[in-house]
Design an enzyme around this catalytic site. Sequence first.
Site, PDB file in Angstrom:
ATOM      1  N   GLY A 131       0.813  -1.109   0.037  1.00 33.60           N
ATOM      2  CA  GLY A 131      -0.131  -0.155  -0.031  1.00 33.60           C
ATOM      3  C   GLY A 131       0.945   1.259   0.031  1.00 33.60           C
ATOM      4  N   PHE A 132       0.226   2.384   0.271  1.00 35.52           N
ATOM      5  CA  PHE A 132       0.925   3.778   0.222  1.00 35.52           C
ATOM      6  C   PHE A 132       2.080   3.719   1.316  1.00 35.52           C
ATOM      7  CE2 PHE A 132       0.088   8.039   2.618  1.00 35.52           C
ATOM      8  CZ  PHE A 132       1.169   8.462   2.001  1.00 35.52           C
ATOM      9  N   VAL A 135      -4.268 -11.407   5.459  1.00 34.48           N
ATOM     10  CA  VAL A 135      -3.934 -11.740   6.742  1.00 34.48           C
ATOM     11  C   VAL A 135      -4.878 -11.883   7.745  1.00 34.48           C
ATOM     12  CG1 VAL A 135      -1.630 -10.604   6.562  1.00 34.48           C
ATOM     13  CG2 VAL A 135      -3.544  -9.154   7.421  1.00 34.48           C
ATOM     14  N   LYS A 166       4.020 -13.310  18.815  1.00 35.21           N
ATOM     15  CA  LYS A 166       4.143 -14.313  20.043  1.00 35.21           C
ATOM     16  C   LYS A 166       5.210 -15.410  19.740  1.00 35.21           C
ATOM     17  CE  LYS A 166       1.423 -16.923  23.173  1.00 35.21           C
ATOM     18  NZ  LYS A 166       0.667 -18.064  22.679  1.00 35.21           N
ATOM     19  N   TYR A 204     -14.415   0.884  10.215  1.00 37.90           N
ATOM     20  CA  TYR A 204     -12.734   1.209  10.631  1.00 37.90           C
ATOM     21  C   TYR A 204     -12.500   1.495  11.883  1.00 37.90           C
ATOM     22  CZ  TYR A 204      -8.450   3.522   9.330  1.00 37.90           C
ATOM     23  OH  TYR A 204      -7.142   3.973   9.197  1.00 37.90           O
ATOM     24  N   TYR A 216      -2.206  -8.714  24.334  1.00 38.17           N
ATOM     25  CA  TYR A 216      -0.950  -9.762  24.100  1.00 38.17           C
ATOM     26  C   TYR A 216      -0.013  -9.170  24.756  1.00 38.17           C
ATOM     27  CZ  TYR A 216      -2.505 -13.085  20.739  1.00 38.17           C
ATOM     28  OH  TYR A 216      -3.157 -14.436  20.156  1.00 38.17           O
ATOM     29  N   THR A 256      -1.977  11.349   6.486  1.00 33.74           N
ATOM     30  CA  THR A 256      -0.737  11.183   6.031  1.00 33.74           C
ATOM     31  C   THR A 256      -0.807  11.300   4.253  1.00 33.74           C
ATOM     32  OG1 THR A 256       0.262  10.356   7.846  1.00 33.74           O
ATOM     33  CG2 THR A 256       1.608  10.042   5.928  1.00 33.74           C
TER      34      THR A 256
HETATM   35  P1  NAD Z   1      -3.336   1.607   1.678  1.00 44.89           P
HETATM   36  O1  NAD Z   1      -4.802   1.201   1.208  1.00 44.89           O
HETATM   37  O2  NAD Z   1      -2.614   2.319   0.717  1.00 44.89           O
HETATM   38  O3  NAD Z   1      -2.596   0.289   2.217  1.00 44.89           O
HETATM   39  C1  NAD Z   1      -3.251  -0.618   2.890  1.00 44.89           C
HETATM   40  C2  NAD Z   1      -2.654  -1.922   2.434  1.00 44.89           C
HETATM   41  O4  NAD Z   1      -3.108  -3.138   3.226  1.00 44.89           O
HETATM   42  C3  NAD Z   1      -3.087  -2.173   0.812  1.00 44.89           C
HETATM   43  O5  NAD Z   1      -1.941  -2.681   0.280  1.00 44.89           O
HETATM   44  C4  NAD Z   1      -3.825  -3.514   1.125  1.00 44.89           C
HETATM   45  O6  NAD Z   1      -4.018  -4.169   0.075  1.00 44.89           O
HETATM   46  C5  NAD Z   1      -3.438  -4.126   2.218  1.00 44.89           C
HETATM   47  N1  NAD Z   1      -4.535  -4.987   2.799  1.00 44.89           N
HETATM   48  C6  NAD Z   1      -5.668  -4.670   3.253  1.00 44.89           C
HETATM   49  N2  NAD Z   1      -6.327  -5.779   3.781  1.00 44.89           N
HETATM   50  C7  NAD Z   1      -5.628  -6.768   3.644  1.00 44.89           C
HETATM   51  C8  NAD Z   1      -5.658  -7.948   4.184  1.00 44.89           C
HETATM   52  N3  NAD Z   1      -6.826  -8.510   4.701  1.00 44.89           N
HETATM   53  N4  NAD Z   1      -4.557  -8.884   4.123  1.00 44.89           N
HETATM   54  C9  NAD Z   1      -3.212  -8.432   3.363  1.00 44.89           C
HETATM   55  N5  NAD Z   1      -3.426  -6.946   3.018  1.00 44.89           N
HETATM   56  C10 NAD Z   1      -4.361  -6.284   3.056  1.00 44.89           C
HETATM   57  O7  NAD Z   1      -3.340   2.518   2.834  1.00 44.89           O
HETATM   58  P2  NAD Z   1      -2.320   3.498   3.629  1.00 44.89           P
HETATM   59  O8  NAD Z   1      -2.827   4.903   3.674  1.00 44.89           O
HETATM   60  O9  NAD Z   1      -1.158   3.003   3.523  1.00 44.89           O
HETATM   61  O10 NAD Z   1      -2.698   2.976   5.080  1.00 44.89           O
HETATM   62  C11 NAD Z   1      -1.666   1.751   5.958  1.00 44.89           C
HETATM   63  C12 NAD Z   1      -2.172   1.720   7.256  1.00 44.89           C
HETATM   64  O11 NAD Z   1      -1.908   2.893   8.150  1.00 44.89           O
HETATM   65  C13 NAD Z   1      -3.543   1.131   7.380  1.00 44.89           C
HETATM   66  O12 NAD Z   1      -3.621   0.431   8.481  1.00 44.89           O
HETATM   67  C14 NAD Z   1      -4.321   2.487   7.895  1.00 44.89           C
HETATM   68  O13 NAD Z   1      -5.497   2.236   8.709  1.00 44.89           O
HETATM   69  C15 NAD Z   1      -3.040   3.174   8.558  1.00 44.89           C
HETATM   70  N6  NAD Z   1      -3.393   4.617   8.525  1.00 44.89           N
HETATM   71  C16 NAD Z   1      -3.092   5.399   7.560  1.00 44.89           C
HETATM   72  C17 NAD Z   1      -3.365   6.762   7.557  1.00 44.89           C
HETATM   73  C18 NAD Z   1      -3.145   7.560   6.608  1.00 44.89           C
HETATM   74  O14 NAD Z   1      -3.485   8.817   6.728  1.00 44.89           O
HETATM   75  N7  NAD Z   1      -2.581   7.134   5.118  1.00 44.89           N
HETATM   76  C19 NAD Z   1      -4.024   7.376   8.784  1.00 44.89           C
HETATM   77  C20 NAD Z   1      -4.131   6.409   9.742  1.00 44.89           C
HETATM   78  C21 NAD Z   1      -3.666   5.028  10.041  1.00 44.89           C
END
Ligand code: NAD
Length: 312
Positions: free
Chosen positions: A13-14, A60, A108, A148, A162, A178
């Site tokens: 992801g990003f 996952v 773990k 969410y 845990y 972000t």
């Molecule tokens: P994104 O959608 O670009 O990345 C998320 C990644 O998780 C994707 O590649 C997706 O394919 C993968 N994914 C989702 N469900 C999955 C699963 N069941 N099994 C395997 N892979 C799975 O989003 P992002 O912005 O890069 O966010 C990444 C993490 O950071 C997330 O957990 C998000 O909640 C957290 N987050 C991001 C922000 C932000 O502003 N970007 C803010 C708060 C929290």
Amino acid sequence: MKKEHVVITGGAGFLGSHLCDRFIEDGYKVTCVDNLITGNSENIAHLHNNKDFNFLKHDVSKPFEIAGKVDHILHFASPASPIDYLKFPIQTLKVGSLGTHNALGLAKLKKARFLLASTSEVYGDPEVHPQKETYWGHVNPIGPRGVYDEAKRFGEAITMAYRRTHNVDTKIIRIFNTYGPRMRILDGRVVPNFIYQAIKGEPLTIYGHGKQTRSFCYYSDLVEGIVRLLLSDCSGPINVGNPGEFTILEFAEMVLKISGSKSKLVYEPLPTDDPKQRRPDITLAKKHLKWSPKVKLSEGLKTTFEWFKNRL
Ligand code: NAD
Ligand code: UDP
């Protein structure tokens, strides 16, 4: 000496892909586990020939195994944009609950350090401003965003369980909005939406009156905060974000200025439970991680705009 091994769920992801890059650069072995539900294999294509990088296509929310030693697990898998988690509500709940459980089980088993990507959304539509880690939040569990917010809140709870029950060395980071290169252009979040609309000369879609606020952090600052937290003695939860706070209208004006676009503004209904204000209190990150953001919104936005422009 054998390299330390980092497993990054959501690594395509990003944010996850920038973390893969950072840990490879820092001399780690990296395994990225991602089912590509919202990710993009192009984000990690440049790493495929690297002998220290492995990609495992896997959901996952279903149990998984990783061979050999694992030193660190960064659990980033989850749809993250409101559009994505409204489209995949059950997958979002499952990855925040079952996925976090599976990743903690692996930590773990391997005696690995575990870092949970939590979010400012645990504060919901906050009644305390700016948000401190001690605030318990104001979340609507049955609203559309609940899938969410509550999944992430459950993720924090099981991470603490845990830690307390199995002595897993855990860390929780609460990430505030972000942005940067590698966001999906159509992921629906305000940064890619406005940039896309500005480039295409389409009206910028302001939800509500645009008076709601957000605080935007550039990805490189966030990645630095994550690495510092992982390698620190601090377990969190800890806010990492940029305290500069802007209304969505101010943000739209900034996008128009940076892009030189003549796009108009159009007003659309505010999504249900859209938080009215959001700004991190980063006192703890400053104190325990010696971290504060370096990249101003105007600078980060320029780089992000150029990146998108070259791809459209
Ligand atoms: P994104 O959608 O670009 O990345 C998320 C990644 O998780 C994707 O590649 C997706 O394919 C993968 N994914 C989702 N469900 C999955 C699963 N069941 N099994 C395997 N892979 C799975 O989003 P992002 O912005 O890069 O966010 C990444 C993490 O950071 C997330 O957990 C998000 O909640 C957290 N987050 C991001 C922000 C932000 O502003 N970007 C803010 C708060 C929290
Ligand atoms: N927003 C907007 N126009 C858009 C997309 C989003 O006005 O085209 C608003 C949205 O209502 C919210 C803010 O911008 O108030 C940030 O939205 P985003 O989806 O980026 O993330 P959130 O912080 O809500 O998770």
